[in-house]
Design an enzyme around this catalytic site. Structure first.
Site, PDB file in Angstrom:
ATOM      1  N   CYS A  65      55.642  31.994  58.017  1.00  0.00           N
ATOM      2  CA  CYS A  65      54.670  32.971  57.500  1.00  0.00           C
ATOM      3  C   CYS A  65      55.117  34.387  57.848  1.00  0.00           C
ATOM      4  CB  CYS A  65      53.296  32.636  58.082  1.00  0.00           C
ATOM      5  SG  CYS A  65      52.104  33.982  58.142  1.00  0.00           S
ATOM      6  N   CYS A  68      52.667  36.649  59.664  1.00  0.00           N
ATOM      7  CA  CYS A  68      52.515  36.197  61.062  1.00  0.00           C
ATOM      8  C   CYS A  68      53.635  36.766  61.909  1.00  0.00           C
ATOM      9  CB  CYS A  68      52.564  34.664  61.154  1.00  0.00           C
ATOM     10  SG  CYS A  68      51.285  33.823  60.227  1.00  0.00           S
TER      11      CYS A  68
END
Ligand SMILES: [Zn+2]
Length: 141
Positions: A65, A68
């Protein structure tokens, strides 16, 4: 249970009740729960969240991600900034699918703050270090 030291990565075996005493790492003697994010697992998550005397902020994330990854330094910086005042946990939602399902994680990153075992705040999506610190100030003394 085992808690991996966020400073030297040594695995520390400890009783769940010792969480509230804010123990030091047996290997490097730095605070085991403070100063940097801790990797939480299904084995230690509930004990840390329930036994902690200070709020616990959890970053539900995954390695693939992008947002993230970009948010990770802001999370680490807050862990340092609020050392002693809040515990910062990271949950890899791929490795810990049961924890992700339990907390109904639908998008990542999702941040959930717990106080005495209960969720008190929840936020979806990455943000700047400044925005994140401001959010944490909302529930940390
Ligand atoms: Zn250590």
């Amino acid at each position: 249970m085992i808690v991996q030291c966020p400073h030297c990565h040594a695995g520390n075996r400890l009783e769940a009740e010792r969480i509230k005493d804010a123990p030091n790492c047996g290997a490097c003697h730095q605070p085991l729960l403070f100063g940097a994010p801790i990797t939480a697992t299904a084995e230690n998550f509930a004990s840390i969240v329930k036994q902690s005397k200070v709020p616990v902020v959890v970053d539900f994330w995954a390695t693939w991600c992008g947002p993230c990854q970009s948010f990770a330094p802001a999370f680490a910086s807050a862990a340092q900034h609020f050392s002693g005042k809040a515990i910062f946990l990271k949950v890899d939602t791929d490795a810990e699918q049961t924890l992700a399902a339990e907390h109904k994680i639908r998008s990542i990153p999702t941040l959930i703050a717990f106080d005495r075992g209960q969720p008190i705040e929840r936020l979806n999506g990455a943000m700047s270090a400044g925005q994140f610190k401001a959010w944490v100030m909302g529930f940390v003394d």
